[in-house]
Design a protein around this motif. Structure first.
Motif, PDB file in Angstrom:
ATOM      1  N   PRO A  39       0.827  -1.215   0.000  1.00 47.17           N
ATOM      2  CA  PRO A  39       0.000   0.000   0.000  1.00 47.17           C
ATOM      3  C   PRO A  39       0.860   1.264   0.000  1.00 47.17           C
ATOM      4  O   PRO A  39       1.920   1.312   0.625  1.00 47.17           O
ATOM      5  CB  PRO A  39      -0.788  -0.093   1.313  1.00 47.17           C
ATOM      6  N   ILE A  40       0.384   2.267  -0.696  1.00 48.50           N
ATOM      7  CA  ILE A  40       1.123   3.523  -0.821  1.00 48.50           C
ATOM      8  C   ILE A  40       0.275   4.661  -0.255  1.00 48.50           C
ATOM      9  O   ILE A  40      -0.925   4.743  -0.516  1.00 48.50           O
ATOM     10  CB  ILE A  40       1.462   3.777  -2.315  1.00 48.50           C
ATOM     11  N   GLU A  41       0.910   5.521   0.533  1.00 50.66           N
ATOM     12  CA  GLU A  41       0.235   6.683   1.124  1.00 50.66           C
ATOM     13  C   GLU A  41      -0.053   7.722   0.048  1.00 50.66           C
ATOM     14  O   GLU A  41       0.658   7.800  -0.949  1.00 50.66           O
ATOM     15  CB  GLU A  41       1.148   7.333   2.176  1.00 50.66           C
ATOM     16  N   PRO A  42      -1.045   8.559   0.293  1.00 54.32           N
ATOM     17  CA  PRO A  42      -1.316   9.608  -0.695  1.00 54.32           C
ATOM     18  C   PRO A  42      -0.187  10.633  -0.773  1.00 54.32           C
ATOM     19  O   PRO A  42       0.010  11.251  -1.827  1.00 54.32           O
ATOM     20  CB  PRO A  42      -2.609  10.254  -0.199  1.00 54.32           C
ATOM     21  N   LEU A  43       0.535  10.842   0.301  1.00 53.59           N
ATOM     22  CA  LEU A  43       1.567  11.877   0.304  1.00 53.59           C
ATOM     23  C   LEU A  43       2.664  11.494   1.291  1.00 53.59           C
ATOM     24  O   LEU A  43       2.392  10.934   2.349  1.00 53.59           O
ATOM     25  CB  LEU A  43       0.949  13.208   0.743  1.00 53.59           C
ATOM     26  N   TYR A  44       3.891  11.802   0.915  1.00 51.30           N
ATOM     27  CA  TYR A  44       5.013  11.567   1.825  1.00 51.30           C
ATOM     28  C   TYR A  44       5.612  12.921   2.180  1.00 51.30           C
ATOM     29  O   TYR A  44       5.739  13.812   1.324  1.00 51.30           O
ATOM     30  CB  TYR A  44       6.043  10.634   1.203  1.00 51.30           C
ATOM     31  N   THR A  45       5.938  13.084   3.446  1.00 54.47           N
ATOM     32  CA  THR A  45       6.451  14.370   3.951  1.00 54.47           C
ATOM     33  C   THR A  45       7.626  14.055   4.877  1.00 54.47           C
ATOM     34  O   THR A  45       7.940  12.876   5.093  1.00 54.47           O
ATOM     35  CB  THR A  45       5.351  15.071   4.771  1.00 54.47           C
ATOM     36  N   PRO A  46       8.246  15.064   5.424  1.00 56.80           N
ATOM     37  CA  PRO A  46       9.335  14.769   6.378  1.00 56.80           C
ATOM     38  C   PRO A  46       8.867  13.844   7.504  1.00 56.80           C
ATOM     39  O   PRO A  46       9.650  13.073   8.052  1.00 56.80           O
ATOM     40  CB  PRO A  46       9.710  16.145   6.917  1.00 56.80           C
ATOM     41  N   GLU A  47       7.596  13.903   7.816  1.00 55.62           N
ATOM     42  CA  GLU A  47       7.102  13.035   8.892  1.00 55.62           C
ATOM     43  C   GLU A  47       7.141  11.559   8.510  1.00 55.62           C
ATOM     44  O   GLU A  47       7.036  10.683   9.373  1.00 55.62           O
ATOM     45  CB  GLU A  47       5.658  13.407   9.260  1.00 55.62           C
ATOM     46  N   SER A  48       7.263  11.274   7.216  1.00 50.83           N
ATOM     47  CA  SER A  48       7.354   9.877   6.791  1.00 50.83           C
ATOM     48  C   SER A  48       8.731   9.291   7.088  1.00 50.83           C
ATOM     49  O   SER A  48       8.943   8.100   6.900  1.00 50.83           O
ATOM     50  CB  SER A  48       7.090   9.768   5.286  1.00 50.83           C
ATOM     51  N   LEU A  49       9.653  10.144   7.497  1.00 50.91           N
ATOM     52  CA  LEU A  49      11.027   9.688   7.713  1.00 50.91           C
ATOM     53  C   LEU A  49      11.514  10.047   9.110  1.00 50.91           C
ATOM     54  O   LEU A  49      12.472  10.797   9.267  1.00 50.91           O
ATOM     55  CB  LEU A  49      11.964  10.333   6.675  1.00 50.91           C
ATOM     56  N   PRO A  50      10.880   9.507  10.138  1.00 57.67           N
ATOM     57  CA  PRO A  50      11.293   9.859  11.502  1.00 57.67           C
ATOM     58  C   PRO A  50      12.766   9.517  11.728  1.00 57.67           C
ATOM     59  O   PRO A  50      13.224   8.452  11.310  1.00 57.67           O
ATOM     60  CB  PRO A  50      10.371   9.022  12.388  1.00 57.67           C
TER      61      PRO A  50
END
Ligand SMILES: Nc1nc2c(ncn2[C@@H]2O[C@H](COP(=O)(O)OP(=O)(O)OP(=O)(O)O)[C@@H](O)[C@H]2O)c(=O)[nH]1
Ligand SMILES: [Mg+2]
Lengths: 152, 321, 550
Positions: C34-45
């Motif tokens: 599954p793929i998220e609709p959007l990746y942001t800095p929060e996707s890379l803790p």
């Protein structure tokens, strides 16, 4: 949308039939080891209620015919991707006939050039399925007819 | 399928030693069709053996059981080689569970039993067992009888043993062989321990793998517990082809004992009685529920219930279900 | 890090997403992730640039194995070719070199791949069909005739009899006066994936692996610029695995070879730099890029910390890439050109060292020259027109790609643990683990396609009522006769006495557990055939019939 019509219930939902299960032997003849297709088909037919006898890789025409005989199969599915189909499939058909098994339907799957398909049908193959054929198409075909091929 | 004309013809071809007829009759038997005729055929063949098997060696029926992946099919393949080498003919009934949902089954045992297509003395049939894990197919006794009547000296049954099927296996097999294998990790789960009770012989299979010693030691302590039957334990590796001849020899010994030994016959009869009794009870249908209610409410004594069932048992033929 | 205004922007976005239309099926990768609709800095803790990415050409090589990547040198465009007789393939090689291809890649026919001679009864109908037929040293001689083997790098796709073919190649090179130390190329020689996926094996897993290590050991000592193994995920993926399975199983195989070679007494830094890899490039661009990046990271990490390699070269995962044959369709075959182009893009964005692009007609037959040329042109457009080569790792730092890379690496590690628990790679082969995992994934994929949850253009969507046929290559049946006649002539001319002596030497060496390469090189010169050499080894090793069930 624009999808293939699936007339067969998706796997896992097919009804238990009162009719005895159809028995099909699946085998690869020749040397090629590409068994992705045959394994997918084996699972698909199982989930559609067939009894699938998996004979596996590297079968010779002789061993395939023996398996069909002893298993009293209704169908034989041959998978071949090596290009040797015009050598091996006629041999299987010949041996089946010799063994008095002309009532067994033969289907062939794999990479078969368009120009060879009519030749195989002529020889008595019931149907040729190309790579990636939807399983429901195969199920529908097998359910839709009695095995006896044109050879009889 | 299978009108009177057809079955008569099949029986004639069978009597003339037509292998295709055998194959077809096995299918009919497995589906519970034409049972009367087939029984008759088998009975007649027993009285007057088919050509080529007069004075044939004593018959063996061996069940090879064990959890999935323990190597049953591979071992059966090896046994075929050894037995053929000794000149015996072999038929195999390989059972795999069928999906209770779709009725479908993927039967892949014969794949591991290399046989030479030109050798008519080997016959392999794959069977789907509706009862799920551990059960054996209905009418397997009749299928075994067909194979024997056709002249196969050995009949080997491959079944996944781990259910109510094992006692049923005992009725058809002279010898029940249970396979176990070395397990990775320290803790060996002996939830199969119950199986030990039906096994006549325990094989530590895949003895080429590390840990075979440990498993063997554990089994020996288990089977030597006081009150247990004495069960031989053998080590076999199908890959290294080790222990196979010894296994065949042990099976031979046990098979001859199982025919002669009274205690074993008694055990088998006891199992049979138990099963028939339960079967008769279930055949009572609506009457059974009444019995249950009456018994529960204290209107009927144990003895009265037994009498009902026994009467039923006496009046019904075993194949009636 | 998120301020009040940022949070409200995010909230607003989330609200919009919740209200917006979305597709009936939540998007997943080709492998079903599954793929998220959007990746942001929060996707890379806890993201740590230096530890996770670093600089190209430096540990852990996530961004590439070379400092300048394609700014310095383009990838090698290497098209797999081979069919018919050695002479026919030799002509195809020369044709490809003329068209600007920079390395050769040899495909062998099935009998050869299975260690059978052209005159073996089991080879009937298959000689020269899917590749070139090679049974003797003379065949190898013809195959590479007129090609400067010190200049052109040669790859040979062969596994079960790899050691025999390598012996032929080395004997030929020596006889022709080429210096072994200058030979460049790759022999696939990866038997483990044959057991998982492709089924071209002869012996049981353990002796087979030993032969792989014989080649690694010999080449390390005598053919130092040669890649003695190409650890391959390609076929695993073709057999239907997911991207993560391809990644994890391939690296696990690689680790097994490293351990076995070290067990021979070789120092890890003496051979590790010559281990090469071969991955698939499937349709899902980002999933593929993440796979290659995770592969480099995991390999570097393990080579350094588990096996104690000290040289940077030992940490670098270099790989060849081929577009996914299994993604090609026989319906509307020209559409395959487009698939191949996107897949090639993924390979290049993922930092491959060499690339094969499939021809559009490969689901129908062997490719025609026209189709092969278009496939090569695809690479040339990519290299010279699209600008993707202008900077190193252009996708690096994408929240999406970095998150996927992490996820891939984590899931691969979980597979490593599962394998360890069941006793390693060989145990996983014996108990059917690999095959089951792959077959189940293949079946799940097919069900998705059949149910229309995955769309394949021209197959379950956008179909055409009329299919326009394309030209295909037809192999003439004279090849088989030609090969059998050639082989008979060679057998008639050689000394049978000498052949027998060499076969005995092969058996003895196999028995003794010594490196088989030297005796095989000598045997090649006496015209011992591939089939004879394999049979002699089988006398000692046995044959593997555990062509595992599922
Ligand atoms: N090491 C080792 N492995 C074996 C041996 N015999 C069988 N195996 C392996 O065990 C696995 C399972 O073998 P099968 O014969 O299919 O087992 P099975 O009990 O029939 O399995 P099911 O029919 O699925 O219940 C295969 O991978 C075999 O190669 C042996 O003697 N030694
Ligand atoms: Mg089995």
């Amino acid at each position: 949308m624009y999808l293939v019509a699936t007339t067969v219930p998706p796997s896992g939902e097919s009804e238990i039939m009162d009719k005895p299960p159809v028995r099909i032997v699946l085998a690869k003849i020749g040397l090629d080891g590409h068994d992705r297709g045959i394994k997918v088909v084996a699972r698909g037919l199982r989930d559609a209620g067939f009894h699938v006898i998996y004979a596996g890789l590297w079968q010779t025409p002789e061993s395939v015919v023996r398996t069909v005989a002893d298993e009293d199969a209704d169908w034989l599915g041959l998978s071949i991707l090596s290009g040797a189909h015009m050598t091996l499939v006629p041999r299987v058909l010949h041996l089946l006939r010799q063994a008095g098994l002309e009532h067994v339907g033969v289907i062939v799957g794999g990479i078969i050039p368009e120009s060879d398909v009519p030749k195989l049908l002529e020889l008595g193959v019931a149907r040729v399925f190309g790579p990636g054929t939807p399983i429901p198409e195969i199920v529908e075909f097998l359910r839709g007819r009695t095995p006896a091929p044109s050879a009889s | 399928m299978g009108n009177r004309q057809e079955i008569r013809e099949l029986c004639q071809r069978f009597a003339a030693h037509d292998r295709q007829a055998l194959s077809r009759l096995l299918t009919l038997a497995s589906r519970g069709e034409q049972l009367e005729e087939i029984r008759h055929l088998v009975g007649a063949a027993r009285a007057a053996p088919l050509d080529g098997q007069r004075g044939s060696p004593s018959r063996r029926v061996v069940a090879i059981t064990g959890s999935p992946g323990v190597g049953k099919s591979t071992l059966v393949g090896r046994l075929i080689e050894v037995l053929r080498h000794q000149g015996s003919s072999v038929a195999v009934l390989a059972c795999d569970p069928q999906s209770p949902l779709t009725g479908g089954a993927l039967l892949g045992d014969r794949f591991r039993m290399p046989s030479r297509p030109e050798d008519p003395q080997v016959f392999i049939r794959s069977l789907a067992t509706p009862g799920g894990r551990g059960a054996i197919p209905e009418h397997i006794d009749l299928m075994v009888a067909l194979l024997q009547a056709f002249g196969f000296a050995w009949v080997i049954l491959e079944t996944v043993g781990a259910g109510q099927g094992e006692t049923a296996v005992r009725h058809v097999a002279d010898v029940v062989v249970l396979l176990v294998q070395p397990e990775a990790g320290d803790d060996i789960q002996w939830e199969k321990a119950g199986l030990f009770e039906v096994a006549d012989l325990i094989v530590v299979h895949k003895a080429d793998l590390p840990g075979a010693d440990k498993v063997e030691a554990q089994i020996r302590t288990l089977v030597n517990l006081p009150g247990c039957r004495e069960v031989p334990v053998l080590r076999v590796s199908s890959h290294q082809k080790e222990g196979l001849e010894e296994l065949v020899k042990q099976i031979e010994i046990l098979a001859s004992q199982s025919r002669t030994s009274a205690s074993s016959a008694k055990a088998r009869l006891r199992d049979l009685l138990r099963e028939r009794f339960v079967q008769a009870f279930e055949q009572l249908g609506g009457q059974a529920e009444e019995l249950v209610r009456g018994w529960e409410e204290g209107r009927l004594s144990d003895e009265e219930v037994f009498a009902e069932v026994i009467e039923r048992m006496a009046s019904s033929s075993p194949s009636a279900n | 890090m998120s301020t009040a205004t940022e949070r409200s922007a995010k909230e607003r976005w989330e609200q919009e997403v919740a209200q917006a239309m979305s597709r009936p099926q939540p998007p997943t990768t080709v492998s079903g992730v599954p793929i998220e609709p959007l990746y942001t800095p929060e996707s890379l803790p806890g993201f740590d640039y230096d530890a996770e990415l670093g600089y190209p050409g430096q540990y852990p090589f996530t961004r590439g194995v070379h400092a300048t990547m394609y700014r310095g040198r383009l990838w090698t465009m290497r098209q797999f070719a081979g069919f018919g007789t050695p002479r026919q393939t030799n002509q195809r090689f020369k044709f490809l070199l003329e068209k600007g291809q920079t390395g050769l890649s040899t495909a062998f026919d099935l009998p050869t791949l299975m260690g059978l001679d052209s005159d073996d009864p089991r080879a009937v109908g298959e000689v020269g069909r899917l590749g070139v037929a090679v049974s003797t040293l003379d065949d190898i001689r013809q195959l590479y005739d007129g090609i400067d083997l010190e200049q052109v790098s040669v790859s040979m796709t062969i596994n079960a009899p790899a050691i025999v073919i390598m012996a032929f190649y080395l004997a030929n090179a020596q006889d022709r006066g080429w210096d072994w130390k200058k030979l460049r190329g790759t022999i696939q020689n990866d038997i483990l994936k044959e057991f998982h996926a492709q089924n071209e094996f002869v012996f049981p897993p353990e002796p087979h692996v030993r032969l792989v290590i014989d080649v690694i050991e010999f080449c390390t000592r005598h053919v130092p610029q040669w890649n003695p193994v190409s650890i391959s995920g390609y076929h695993i993926r073709e057999a239907g695995s997911t991207a993560v399975q391809e990644l994890a199983f391939t690296l696990a195989d690689g680790f097994h070879y490293v351990e076995q070679t070290m067990a021979r007494g070789l120092a890890v830094d003496d051979f590790a730099g010559r281990l090469s890899f071969f991955f698939n490039a499937h349709n899902d661009i980002f999933e593929e890029v993440a796979k290659y990046r995770a592969a480099r990271q995991l390999w570097a990490e393990t080579m350094r910390h588990t096996y104690g390699a000290r040289k940077e070269a030992s940490w670098k995962l270099r790989f060849h890439c081929q577009t996914a044959g299994c993604s090609l369709q026989d319906k509307q075959p020209e559409v395959n050109l487009i698939r191949v182009a996107y897949q090639a893009l993924a390979g290049v964005l993922g930092g491959c060292q060499s690339l094969h692009t499939n021809s559009m007609d490969e689901t129908l037959a062997l490719p025609t020259e026209h189709a092969v040329t278009l496939a090569l042109r695809t690479q040339q457009v990519l290299a010279y027109e699209t600008g993707v080569t202008n900077t190193v790792d252009p996708l690096g730092g994408s929240y999406f790609v970095e998150a996927l890379t992490r996820q891939m690496a984590d899931e691969a590690r979980r597979y490593f643990d599962r394998l360890q628990q069941q006793g390693g790679v060989i145990a996983g082969i014996e108990n059917g683990f690999f095959r089951r995992e792959i077959a189940e994934a293949a079946y799940a994929y097919q069900r998705d396609v059949d149910a229309g949850r995955k769309i394949i253009v021209g197959v379950n969507a956008f179909t055409e009522a009329e299919e326009k046929p394309i030209d295909i290559l037809v192999i003439d049946d004279t090849v088989e006769k030609d090969r059998i006649a050639a082989l008979r002539a060679i057998k008639a001319a050689r000394s049978n006495e000498e052949v027998r002596r060499h076969l005995d030497a092969i058996r003895r060496t196999a028995e003794a557990g010594e490196n088989l390469m030297p005796v095989l090189i000598e045997a090649a010169r006496a015209r011992v055939t591939v089939g004879e050499a394999i049979n002699a080894m089988a006398d000692v090793f046995g044959r593997y019939d555990g062509a595992a069930k599922w």
